[in-house]
Design an enzyme around this catalytic site. Structure first.
Site, PDB file in Angstrom:
ATOM      1  CB  ALA A  63      -0.858   0.071   1.201  1.00 19.38           C
ATOM      2  N   GLY A 106       0.974  -5.319   1.002  1.00 24.38           N
ATOM      3  CA  GLY A 106      -0.270  -5.279   0.184  1.00 24.38           C
ATOM      4  C   GLY A 106       0.128  -5.934  -1.245  1.00 24.38           C
ATOM      5  CD  GLU A 109      -1.924  -7.820   2.988  1.00 24.38           C
ATOM      6  OE1 GLU A 109      -1.852  -6.597   2.594  1.00 24.38           O
ATOM      7  OE2 GLU A 109      -2.501  -8.232   4.038  1.00 24.38           O
ATOM      8  CD  GLU A 129       2.000  -5.587   5.512  1.00 21.63           C
ATOM      9  OE1 GLU A 129       2.919  -6.612   5.845  1.00 21.63           O
ATOM     10  OE2 GLU A 129       1.084  -5.745   4.632  1.00 21.63           O
TER      11      GLU A 129
HETATM   12  N1  DAK Z   1       4.591   3.178  -0.694  1.00 23.36           N
HETATM   13  C1  DAK Z   1       4.799   4.578  -0.935  1.00 23.36           C
HETATM   14  N2  DAK Z   1       6.064   4.793  -1.646  1.00 23.36           N
HETATM   15  C2  DAK Z   1       6.923   3.869  -1.912  1.00 23.36           C
HETATM   16  C3  DAK Z   1       6.492   2.598  -1.224  1.00 23.36           C
HETATM   17  C4  DAK Z   1       5.285   2.173  -0.770  1.00 23.36           C
HETATM   18  N3  DAK Z   1       5.015   1.151  -0.294  1.00 23.36           N
HETATM   19  N4  DAK Z   1       7.597   1.695  -1.374  1.00 23.36           N
HETATM   20  C5  DAK Z   1       8.582   2.657  -2.178  1.00 23.36           C
HETATM   21  N5  DAK Z   1       8.041   3.481  -2.502  1.00 23.36           N
HETATM   22  C6  DAK Z   1       8.735   4.767  -2.944  1.00 23.36           C
HETATM   23  C7  DAK Z   1       9.906   5.413  -2.152  1.00 23.36           C
HETATM   24  O1  DAK Z   1       9.440   6.254  -1.214  1.00 23.36           O
HETATM   25  C8  DAK Z   1      10.817   5.964  -3.092  1.00 23.36           C
HETATM   26  O2  DAK Z   1      10.019   7.320  -3.397  1.00 23.36           O
HETATM   27  P1  DAK Z   1      10.831   8.713  -3.624  1.00 23.36           P
HETATM   28  O3  DAK Z   1      11.815   8.790  -2.474  1.00 23.36           O
HETATM   29  O4  DAK Z   1      11.764   8.495  -4.898  1.00 23.36           O
HETATM   30  O5  DAK Z   1      10.016   9.824  -3.670  1.00 23.36           O
HETATM   31  C9  DAK Z   1      10.639   5.336  -4.349  1.00 23.36           C
HETATM   32  O6  DAK Z   1       9.361   4.440  -4.220  1.00 23.36           O
HETATM   33  C10 DAK Z   1      11.737   4.146  -4.450  1.00 23.36           C
HETATM   34  O7  DAK Z   1      11.939   3.382  -3.212  1.00 23.36           O
HETATM   35  P2  DAK Z   1      13.460   2.840  -2.674  1.00 23.36           P
HETATM   36  O8  DAK Z   1      14.412   4.122  -2.864  1.00 23.36           O
HETATM   37  O9  DAK Z   1      12.904   2.704  -1.176  1.00 23.36           O
HETATM   38  O10 DAK Z   1      13.614   1.928  -3.584  1.00 23.36           O
HETATM   39  P3  DAK Z   1      14.443   0.535  -3.637  1.00 23.36           P
HETATM   40  O11 DAK Z   1      14.479   0.095  -4.804  1.00 23.36           O
HETATM   41  O12 DAK Z   1      15.824   0.834  -2.707  1.00 23.36           O
HETATM   42  O13 DAK Z   1      13.520  -0.144  -2.497  1.00 23.36           O
HETATM   43  C11 DAK Z   1      11.851  -1.780  -1.919  1.00 23.36           C
HETATM   44  C12 DAK Z   1      12.499  -0.971  -3.087  1.00 23.36           C
HETATM   45  C13 DAK Z   1      10.411  -2.134  -2.224  1.00 23.36           C
HETATM   46  C14 DAK Z   1      12.384  -2.702  -1.024  1.00 23.36           C
HETATM   47  C15 DAK Z   1      11.512  -0.537  -0.788  1.00 23.36           C
HETATM   48  O14 DAK Z   1      11.008   0.730  -1.411  1.00 23.36           O
HETATM   49  C16 DAK Z   1      10.538  -0.813   0.370  1.00 23.36           C
HETATM   50  O15 DAK Z   1      10.882  -1.523   1.459  1.00 23.36           O
HETATM   51  N6  DAK Z   1       9.447  -0.331   0.063  1.00 23.36           N
HETATM   52  C17 DAK Z   1       8.271  -0.205   1.357  1.00 23.36           C
HETATM   53  C18 DAK Z   1       7.818  -1.700   1.483  1.00 23.36           C
HETATM   54  C19 DAK Z   1       6.658  -1.939   2.464  1.00 23.36           C
HETATM   55  O16 DAK Z   1       7.098  -1.431   3.678  1.00 23.36           O
HETATM   56  N7  DAK Z   1       5.540  -2.367   2.229  1.00 23.36           N
HETATM   57  C20 DAK Z   1       4.687  -2.462   3.051  1.00 23.36           C
HETATM   58  C21 DAK Z   1       3.584  -1.367   2.978  1.00 23.36           C
HETATM   59  S1  DAK Z   1       2.330  -1.182   4.178  1.00 23.36           S
HETATM   60  C22 DAK Z   1      -5.444  -2.259   3.151  1.00 23.36           C
HETATM   61  C23 DAK Z   1      -4.661  -3.488   2.564  1.00 23.36           C
HETATM   62  C24 DAK Z   1      -3.648  -3.506   2.483  1.00 23.36           C
HETATM   63  C25 DAK Z   1      -2.603  -2.587   3.268  1.00 23.36           C
HETATM   64  C26 DAK Z   1      -3.169  -1.488   3.777  1.00 23.36           C
HETATM   65  C27 DAK Z   1      -4.465  -1.319   4.133  1.00 23.36           C
HETATM   66  N8  DAK Z   1      -6.859  -1.914   3.371  1.00 23.36           N
HETATM   67  C28 DAK Z   1      -7.847  -3.036   2.833  1.00 23.36           C
HETATM   68  C29 DAK Z   1      -7.383  -1.003   4.413  1.00 23.36           C
HETATM   69  C30 DAK Z   1      -1.106  -2.815   3.214  1.00 23.36           C
HETATM   70  C31 DAK Z   1      -0.427  -2.287   3.833  1.00 23.36           C
HETATM   71  C32 DAK Z   1       1.324  -2.285   3.315  1.00 23.36           C
HETATM   72  O17 DAK Z   1       1.317  -2.797   2.251  1.00 23.36           O
END
Ligand code: DAK
Length: 255
Positions: A63, A106, A109, A129
């Protein structure tokens, strides 16, 4: 366009998330477009099987954290994110996820909403998460444990650490691992193979596997028996069995 839909020969559709600058994070716009596409594909008689994929580096990083970081519980309730997941959850036709790179949060998921997961050797699956102070919100705590069992699921959910494709395959989270460059081609081949088979039987198999796994065995077996009997009302059953007996290839019509 952050999500691209392509209709391919052989009654196959390919849905590609293409938002590489944000690592395919599932913004509201992406989720709404996915919902719209899967609603349309469900009703499209010209499509019997769908493939869902991302870019060659990332399936989806979850997400959109930027859009959630300041949200309050009421904001999350009003956003009703589950609305946009429903058309994928309820998609009645076989769905294959073709995963390269990261499938996180997500994104993992989303892959688990598919019926078959084809992963590249470099793919990584995880539910990080917990590292940003939340928990999975699109079925991660439930579908993951059903796929891999309690102890593997707990490790992934409680540490937030991703697992590589081969480990994911060994624990039952992935159907098949192939070289990265072959993921989409393999998924589309498989989709064509499935789409060439009787679509009503494919839909029933999907429905029974998904519904039956949450029912007591005896109730699930009753559902299966009724669906099995129903198949004898289809033209494809008559054609499939006649073709076998006449030693010729079948010509299925989807009726
Ligand atoms: N959201 C927003 N931006 C993201 C992002 C994300 N999940 N993942 C990456 N980005 C953005 C980064 O902020 C960065 O943006 P700028 O700084 O360039 O503006 C750009 O993408 C590049 O990211 P990185 O520099 O980090 O890129 P890398 O290749 O070094 O790393 C990575 C890739 C995928 C390993 C890393 O970006 C990462 O760890 N991302 C976050 C992964 C994460 O924590 N995911 C879980 C998110 S929480 C719901 C249903 C589902 C959910 C919620 C509610 N409902 C039904 C209500 C789900 C929640 C989640 O998924």
């Amino acid at each position: 366009m952050d999500v691209v839909l392509e209709r391919l020969p052989g009654a196959v559709a390919c849905v590609r998330i293409d938002r590489p600058e944000a690592r395919n994070a599932l913004s509201r716009a992406v989720r709404e477009r996915l919902a719209e596409i899967f609603t349309d594909l469900a009703a499209d008689d010209g499509v019997s099987c769908a493939v869902l994929t991302g870019t060659d580096k990332v399936f989806a990083a979850g997400a959109d954290i930027k859009a959630m970081s300041n949200a309050q519980p009421v904001d999350m309730m009003l956003r009703a994110g589950e609305r946009t997941w429903a058309p994928i959850k309820d998609f009645p036709k076989p769905l294959i996820a073709a995963v390269n790179g990261f499938a996180l949060g997500g994104g993992c998921e989303l892959a688990m909403h598919a019926d078959i997961i084809i992963a590249g050797e470099g793919a990584r699956f995880g539910q990080p998460e917990i590292k940003v102070g939340i928990i999975p919100g699109a079925g991660g705590t439930q579908r993951l444990v059903r796929a891999v069992g309690k102890f593997k699921a707990m490790k992934i959910l409680l540490t937030g650490e991703p697992v590589m494709a081969r480990d994911a395959e060994a624990m039952g989270l992935v159907s098949e691992v192939v070289p990265d460059a072959e993921v989409l081609e393999r998924a589309i081949d498989l989709a064509r193979q499935i789409a060439a088979l009787p679509p009503l039987a494919a839909r029933k198999i999907k429905e029974l596997v998904l519904q039956g796994s949450d029912l007591p065995l005896e109730s699930a077996l009753v559902l299966e028996r009724h669906a099995f009997q129903l198949m004898f009302g289809t033209a494809d059953q008559k054609e499939g069995m006649a073709a076998f007996l006449e030693k010729r290839p079948p010509s299925f019509t989807g009726r």
